[in-house]
Motif scaffolding. Structure first.
Motif, PDB file in Angstrom:
ATOM      1  N   GLY A 146       0.829  -1.203   0.000  1.00 45.75           N
ATOM      2  CA  GLY A 146       0.000   0.000   0.000  1.00 45.75           C
ATOM      3  C   GLY A 146       0.860   1.246   0.000  1.00 45.75           C
ATOM      4  N   GLY A 147       0.184   2.392   0.049  1.00 48.50           N
ATOM      5  CA  GLY A 147       0.900   3.662   0.000  1.00 48.50           C
ATOM      6  C   GLY A 147       1.848   3.835   1.177  1.00 48.50           C
ATOM      7  N   SER A 148       1.476   3.296   2.323  1.00 50.52           N
ATOM      8  CA  SER A 148       2.347   3.434   3.496  1.00 50.52           C
ATOM      9  C   SER A 148       3.681   2.754   3.222  1.00 50.52           C
ATOM     10  N   MET A 149       3.615   1.544   2.686  1.00 54.86           N
ATOM     11  CA  MET A 149       4.844   0.791   2.402  1.00 54.86           C
ATOM     12  C   MET A 149       5.612   1.434   1.242  1.00 54.86           C
ATOM     13  N   THR A 235      -3.371  15.589  -2.108  1.00 57.87           N
ATOM     14  CA  THR A 235      -3.449  15.269  -0.678  1.00 57.87           C
ATOM     15  C   THR A 235      -4.754  14.517  -0.409  1.00 57.87           C
ATOM     16  N   THR A 236      -4.723  13.701   0.617  1.00 56.04           N
ATOM     17  CA  THR A 236      -5.919  12.933   0.974  1.00 56.04           C
ATOM     18  C   THR A 236      -7.019  13.866   1.463  1.00 56.04           C
ATOM     19  N   ASN A 237      -6.632  14.948   2.129  1.00 57.52           N
ATOM     20  CA  ASN A 237      -7.635  15.876   2.664  1.00 57.52           C
ATOM     21  C   ASN A 237      -8.451  16.564   1.577  1.00 57.52           C
ATOM     22  N   VAL A 260       7.743  12.096  -4.212  1.00 53.66           N
ATOM     23  CA  VAL A 260       6.346  12.518  -4.371  1.00 53.66           C
ATOM     24  C   VAL A 260       5.436  11.440  -3.803  1.00 53.66           C
ATOM     25  N   ASP A 261       4.607  11.836  -2.833  1.00 54.93           N
ATOM     26  CA  ASP A 261       3.556  10.925  -2.382  1.00 54.93           C
ATOM     27  C   ASP A 261       2.356  11.118  -3.312  1.00 54.93           C
ATOM     28  N   GLY A 262       2.302  10.244  -4.307  1.00 53.95           N
ATOM     29  CA  GLY A 262       1.170  10.271  -5.241  1.00 53.95           C
ATOM     30  C   GLY A 262       0.280   9.067  -5.014  1.00 53.95           C
TER      31      GLY A 262
HETATM   32  C1  LIG Z   1      -1.732  10.532  -0.115  1.00 50.62           C
HETATM   33  C2  LIG Z   1      -1.698   9.216   0.617  1.00 50.62           C
HETATM   34  N1  LIG Z   1      -0.517   8.720   1.018  1.00 50.62           N
HETATM   35  C3  LIG Z   1      -0.429   7.547   1.670  1.00 50.62           C
HETATM   36  C4  LIG Z   1      -1.562   6.830   1.983  1.00 50.62           C
HETATM   37  C5  LIG Z   1      -1.439   5.511   2.704  1.00 50.62           C
HETATM   38  O1  LIG Z   1      -1.755   4.486   1.782  1.00 50.62           O
HETATM   39  P1  LIG Z   1      -2.200   3.026   2.247  1.00 50.62           P
HETATM   40  O2  LIG Z   1      -3.463   3.223   3.017  1.00 50.62           O
HETATM   41  O3  LIG Z   1      -2.410   2.311   0.959  1.00 50.62           O
HETATM   42  O4  LIG Z   1      -1.104   2.464   3.074  1.00 50.62           O
HETATM   43  C6  LIG Z   1      -2.813   7.324   1.600  1.00 50.62           C
HETATM   44  C7  LIG Z   1      -4.046   6.595   1.952  1.00 50.62           C
HETATM   45  O5  LIG Z   1      -5.143   7.079   1.803  1.00 50.62           O
HETATM   46  C8  LIG Z   1      -2.889   8.542   0.881  1.00 50.62           C
HETATM   47  O6  LIG Z   1      -4.059   9.049   0.485  1.00 50.62           O
END
Ligand SMILES: Cc1ncc(COP(=O)(O)O)c(C=O)c1O
Length: 483
Positions: A146-149, A235-237, A260-262
């Motif tokens: 996932g995005g965290s990893m 951004t998630t927000n 870049v966090d995309g």
């Molecule tokens: C911009 C962004 N970065 C990171 C994450 C974390 O991703 P994940 O939930 O797949 O680990 C999210 C999750 O919504 C996100 O929107």
């Protein structure tokens, strides 16, 4: 005699498999008619599912019934066309079947020797994502959970470029709108809290470049070592995209790694509508991109891509003696050397198969639709002065508040939460709140391509009814107001 206790006969297996497929197909056919949210109490779930270790066998059909009736019936449907909360998970059916194939064939996607086919598909699929992001051909990456990893993997790669004795002085910069996955990733890597600089965002909730520059200069004066800036591509927000080109310029001038966090928004680079907003994405040293968000894949499917792909191997390679005979050094790739996982599943197949079956053009249109829906929601909200738009529709997200001039800021926050809960309780749709500049706002994320414009309108109509009802109810019962 081989033991046959963990098998079904071919006939039983087919019957079981067909029943599973029927359940999946029925769900997809009738998803729209089902309630969006199902959030039972822990007590209820314990009563339904708590048992001792099942020593004796059960008929597969009975267990499937239990799964459907007790597990999935009590699970919020994040792929429902009216699920607008958090980041929806609108998968696609081809990828569902791909996941079944992966489980059925169970390839080991960690080494070439054990999974050449899987590795080649992963190489090809990552390369498609690389092209979408505009990275050069020498970029490389891999699929992660996932995005965290993905963010964690990128930050580890970035830090590995520094001499180890300087790590404790190394500083990461991210805006106050960065996802918590970024700061958590830094923490896991051992960065002290005062080595992660949270930079103020501007009025549009994008990285404030002057503040970023100041922070870097301050840190250099303190003899710290600025080394990485994290930019947001959505951004998630609010869906805000940082000024990626400007961040890239600064990183170039200061010799910093530009990550870049995309996870949410980078996939939108596939869409002609969104690509101009993401200008500068292709200048990153690394990108996190989640196909399980806006490329319509089931969980878990994320990708991390590094501009100079070989850096992944330099960062993560570790060859124990038991793996030496699969340690190829020629053209072949062992993905176990490119990231944290040794044993890893074949996450690439679902994206590869669905892109082939539907074609990239269908994905492009599906992304465009999510952007259009958020713009439609904004226009509908603006038609009623009861709503205040907090951030306009930006790549699939709009945020807003129910107005009530007579309320204190705290009461306003409580009102927004009450409206959100009321909508969820209605079963029709679900959205979530977030906080912007310390105030609670409603947030719609509209990336499900199966959502109809009428469903957006109906959701807002219910929000208006619930807003009026919650406002009246809290006014009636508020002791301060009764006086
Ligand atoms: C911009 C962004 N970065 C990171 C994450 C974390 O991703 P994940 O939930 O797949 O680990 C999210 C999750 O919504 C996100 O929107």
């Amino acid at each position: 005699m081989p033991h046959s206790g963990l098998s079904l006969s071919a006939e039983e297996l087919r019957a079981f498999g067909y029943a599973v497929v029927d359940a999946i197909v029925d769900r997809h056919e009738h998803l729209r008619e089902l309630p969006v949210a199902s959030i039972p109490s822990r007590t209820r779930m314990e009563a339904l599912l708590r048992t001792g270790l099942p020593e004796e066998p059960s008929a597969p059909g009975h267990v499937l019934e239990e799964v459907l009736g007790s597990v999935f019936a009590n699970t919020t449907r994040v792929d429902h066309p009216r699920f607008f909360a958090y980041v929806p998970g609108p998968g696609n059916v081809v990828s569902v079947m791909a996941d079944a194939l992966v489980a059925g064939f169970n390839p080991f996607a960690g080494s070439w020797v054990a999974g050449a086919g899987a590795a080649e598909v992963e190489l090809v699929t990552v390369d498609w994502l690389r092209q979408i992001c505009g990275l050069p051909p020498e970029a490389g990456g891999l699929f992660v959970s996932g995005g965290s990893m993905a963010n964690l993997t990128a930050l580890a790669t970035a830090r590995h470029q520094l001499p180890e004795e300087t790590w404790q002085d190394a500083v990461i910069y991210a805006s106050d709108q960065a996802h918590s996955a970024v700061t958590r990733g830094a923490r896991i890597l051992g960065f002290a809290p005062d080595r992660v600089r949270i930079v103020r965002s501007d009025a549009d909730l994008r990285m404030d470049m002057a503040a970023l520059r100041r922070s870097i200069t301050d840190d250099r004066e303190k003899l710290l070592r600025p080394f990485c800036v994290v930019g947001n591509a959505g951004t998630t927000n609010t869906g805000a995209v940082d000024p990626l080109d400007a961040v890239a310029d600064l990183c170039e001038a200061e010799e910093l790694w530009f990550h870049v966090d995309g996870a949410y928004g980078a996939a939108a680079a596939l869409s002609d509508r969104a690509r101009p907003l993401l200008a500068g994405l292709g200048r990153a040293h690394s990108i996190a991109l989640d196909p399980h968000k806006w490329l319509f894949q089931p969980f878990e499917c994320s990708c991390v891509i590094v501009r100079r792909g070989t850096l992944l191997r330099e960062t993560f390679r570790a060859v124990p003696s038991c793996l030496k005979d699969s340690d190829l050094t020629v053209e072949e790739v062992n993905f176990r050397d490119w990231g944290v996982q040794l044993t890893r599943g074949f996450r690439a197949l679902k994206l590869w198969m669905s892109l082939k079956v539907f074609g990239a053009a269908a994905f492009r249109r599906a992304i465009d639709w999510g952007i259009v829906l958020a713009e439609h929601a904004e226009a509908r909200l603006r038609s009623n002065p009861q709503w205040e738009i907090m951030t306009p529709a930006q790549i699939g997200i709009v945020t807003f508040r129910y107005r009530d001039e007579a309320r204190t800021p705290m009461e306003m926050d409580a009102l927004q939460r009450a409206i959100t809960e009321a909508l969820t309780a209605s079963g029709y749709a679900m959205l979530s709140t977030t906080e912007l500049r310390g105030r609670v706002v409603l947030r719609l994320c509209t990336i499900n391509p199966r959502t109809a414009k009428e469903e957006i309108e109906q959701t807002i109509a219910i929000l208006e009814e619930e807003g009026a009802r919650c406002a009246a109810a809290t006014t009636d019962t508020s002791p301060t107001r009764a006086q």
